[in-house]
Scaffold this active site. Structure first.
Site, short mmCIF file in Angstrom:
data_model
loop_
_atom_site.label_atom_id
_atom_site.label_comp_id
_atom_site.label_asym_id
_atom_site.label_seq_id
_atom_site.Cartn_x
_atom_site.Cartn_y
_atom_site.Cartn_z
N GLY A 136 27.48 -16.52 29.64
CA GLY A 136 27.26 -17.25 30.89
C GLY A 136 28.52 -17.62 31.65
O GLY A 136 28.45 -18.35 32.64
N PRO B 151 29.60 -13.04 26.01
CA PRO B 151 29.84 -12.77 27.43
C PRO B 151 29.28 -11.41 27.84
O PRO B 151 29.43 -10.43 27.11
CB PRO B 151 31.36 -12.77 27.53
CG PRO B 151 31.85 -12.43 26.16
CD PRO B 151 30.82 -12.95 25.20
N CYS C 163 12.26 0.47 51.90
CA CYS C 163 11.21 -0.05 52.78
C CYS C 163 10.88 -1.50 52.45
O CYS C 163 9.77 -1.82 52.02
CB CYS C 163 9.97 0.81 52.65
SG CYS C 163 10.31 2.49 53.11
N TYR D 89 24.95 -6.29 36.01
CA TYR D 89 23.57 -6.40 36.50
C TYR D 89 23.35 -5.60 37.79
O TYR D 89 22.53 -5.97 38.62
CB TYR D 89 23.17 -7.87 36.68
CG TYR D 89 23.34 -8.67 35.39
CD1 TYR D 89 22.47 -8.50 34.32
CD2 TYR D 89 24.41 -9.56 35.24
CE1 TYR D 89 22.66 -9.20 33.13
CE2 TYR D 89 24.59 -10.26 34.06
CZ TYR D 89 23.72 -10.08 33.01
OH TYR D 89 23.89 -10.76 31.83
C1 LIG Z 1 20.96 -14.70 25.16
C2 LIG Z 1 21.94 -14.27 26.18
N1 LIG Z 1 23.21 -14.09 25.83
C3 LIG Z 1 24.14 -13.70 26.73
C4 LIG Z 1 23.80 -13.46 28.05
C5 LIG Z 1 24.87 -13.00 28.98
O1 LIG Z 1 25.07 -13.83 30.05
P1 LIG Z 1 26.24 -13.52 31.06
O2 LIG Z 1 26.09 -12.10 31.50
O3 LIG Z 1 26.04 -14.46 32.17
O4 LIG Z 1 27.52 -13.73 30.31
C6 LIG Z 1 22.48 -13.64 28.47
C7 LIG Z 1 22.10 -13.39 29.86
O5 LIG Z 1 21.00 -13.43 30.29
C8 LIG Z 1 21.51 -14.06 27.51
O6 LIG Z 1 20.23 -14.23 27.84
#
Ligand SMILES: Cc1ncc(COP(=O)(O)O)c(C=O)c1O
Length: 437
Positions: free
Chosen positions: A248, A291, A360, A389
């Site tokens: 996160g 991460p 569309c 993503y």
């Molecule tokens: C369990 C878990 N770990 C890690 C992540 C990775 O999060 P980020 O890409 O924000 O580092 C996520 C993202 O949804 C997650 O659900």
């Protein structure tokens, strides 16, 4: 922090390759990764997340961008992998990834997926709920899986939710992920179910959100998880060995984003875990982080060709040759990005435009009221920090094929994922429908 892009002869240069060369050799739309930047980020996480007293692991949360080439780089740099589906697991297997270092996540793993994980001898399964624990306990009794030595962690919900620039500590009990720490008895039942089946149970996992800039949110999470582990030990006698604090960590998309440096956040996580271990007299000796975005986002770019232009009463539209199919984030949650006319980089940003894809959907806008350099149809448009993503959430809506992915390094271009052809787009379709036997 975000690396400033190199400019040569008025064009953007990534990994030593100009965007014109990228477009002419590989076509557009195109996902581009600066391989050196990607590898530096992986190495930085691994070298920063180190402790003198605890074992440490950095798991790449591969949902951010999953492919063979990126898994291979993870292995090279000593990262473990977080996978969440048979597809991500299969990709890791085919990449030759050491599956002992794979952590299998997910709130609704199917029996097939769990069996696959056991067959492939995945190192750790992160259990989400009691039904999963029961299914796993049942499966490991089967003769074919009796030799499997899978470790497990349990995903708990510590009641801390972080949203970008703020976090809240609530009794947030309704998440679909994990088990709330308020449900001690249910957690104990899960641990007992796993232990009685002879499955090694190491500890707990938590993840509090994504694109988080407040270090304090992670520190609060660590305290909460450690205090939970202490209470759980006191009540049920279970000694926690491993704690996984999830991912996160925030990244730069625009100048409004101020991410904490990787080294700083890693060191802060380590010191907080060490301090809480000592304060609470806990026995855990291993910690993990996961991460995803912060490993791949800033090393990635997307390149489009500007097609038709249109002016309405209030807007100047630029149409590009991709859109929400290759990057759903702006349409899905109003994500912001930084844009450049990559073939006119020397000019000042004087034009305010709306960048629209070719799908569309009126919401198929990559950027609304964005300021960029002067442009013409045929110019190339570069979007920064799109490495997370983007490809992994791509779709074939409107039958647009998946764009290709290249890695650029020291002036050379390498395919990581070839673009999908029109034939590949329909290869599973049947002109004459087939009766299911
Ligand atoms: C369990 C878990 N770990 C890690 C992540 C990775 O999060 P980020 O890409 O924000 O580092 C996520 C993202 O949804 C997650 O659900």
């Amino acid at each position: 922090m975000h690396n400033a892009i190199e400019i040569r002869d008025g064009q953007a240069v990534i990994g030593g390759v100009g965007v014109r060369k990228l477009a002419s050799s590989c076509g557009t739309p195109l996902y581009i990764y600066d391989q050196n930047a990607l590898e530096e980020r992986m190495a930085e996480f691994v070298s920063s997340f180190k402790s003198d007293t605890l074992q440490t692991s950095v798991l790449y949360a591969s949902k951010a961008f999953s492919c063979l080439a990126v898994y291979k780089l993870c292995q090279k740099h000593g990262l473990a992998l977080d996978v969440v589906s048979a597809g991500e697991l299969y990709t890791a297997y085919k990449a030759g990834f050491d599956l002992k270092n794979v952590y299998f996540h997910g709130n609704n793993k199917s029996r097939k997926e769990l069996e696959m994980a056991l067959k492939l001898k995945v190192g750790t399964i992160i259990v989400d709920n009691l039904m999963e624990a029961e299914l796993l306990a049942f499966l490991v009794q089967k003769p074919e899986y009796q030799s499997c030595r899978v470790n497990t962690l349990l995903r708990i919900n510590p009641g801390i939710e972080a949203h970008t620039h703020q976090y809240i500590q609530t009794a947030y009990v309704d998440s679909k992920f994990g088990i709330s720490i308020l449900k001690m008895d249910e957690i104990a039942q899960i641990v007992q179910t796993l232990s009685q089946a002879g499955i090694s149970f190491d500890g707990f996992h938590a993840h509090i959100g994504s694109q988080i800039f407040e270090q304090e949110a992670f520190l609060a999470e660590i305290t909460k998880v450690c205090e939970f582990a202490k209470t759980f030990e006191e009540q049920f006698g279970f000694v926690t060995r491993t704690l996984d604090f999830g991912g996160g960590f925030g990244v730069w998309y625009t100048d409004a984003d101020k991410p904490v440096a990787i080294e700083q956040i890693c060191k802060a996580v380590i010191s907080q875990a060490e301090a809480e271990k000592e304060r609470l007299n806990l026995a855990f000796d291993s910690i993990c982080i996961e991460p995803g975005r912060s490993i791949v986002a800033e090393a990635g770019y997307q390149l489009y060709e500007i097609g038709f232009l249109k002016e309405t009463q209030n807007r100047k539209y630029i149409f590009i040759d991709g859109g929400m199919t290759d990057n759903i984030r702006p349409a899905l949650y109003q994500a912001d990005y930084e844009f450049d006319v990559a073939t006119n980089m020397d000019a000042a940003k004087t034009e305010t435009v709306t960048i629209a894809g070719k799908c569309c959907e009126s919401g198929d806008l990559l950027g609304s009221e964005i300021t960029i350099q002067p442009y013409q149809s045929g110019d190339l448009l570069l979007v920064h920090s799109t490495g997370a993503y983007g490809y992994s959430m791509a779709s074939n809506y409107n039958k647009l094929p998946f764009a290709g992915v290249v890695f650029v390094k020291d002036g050379k271009i390498y395919w990581a994922i070839k673009p999908q052809s029109l034939n590949e787009l329909i290869e599973r379709e049947l002109l004459e429908v087939e009766e299911v036997q």
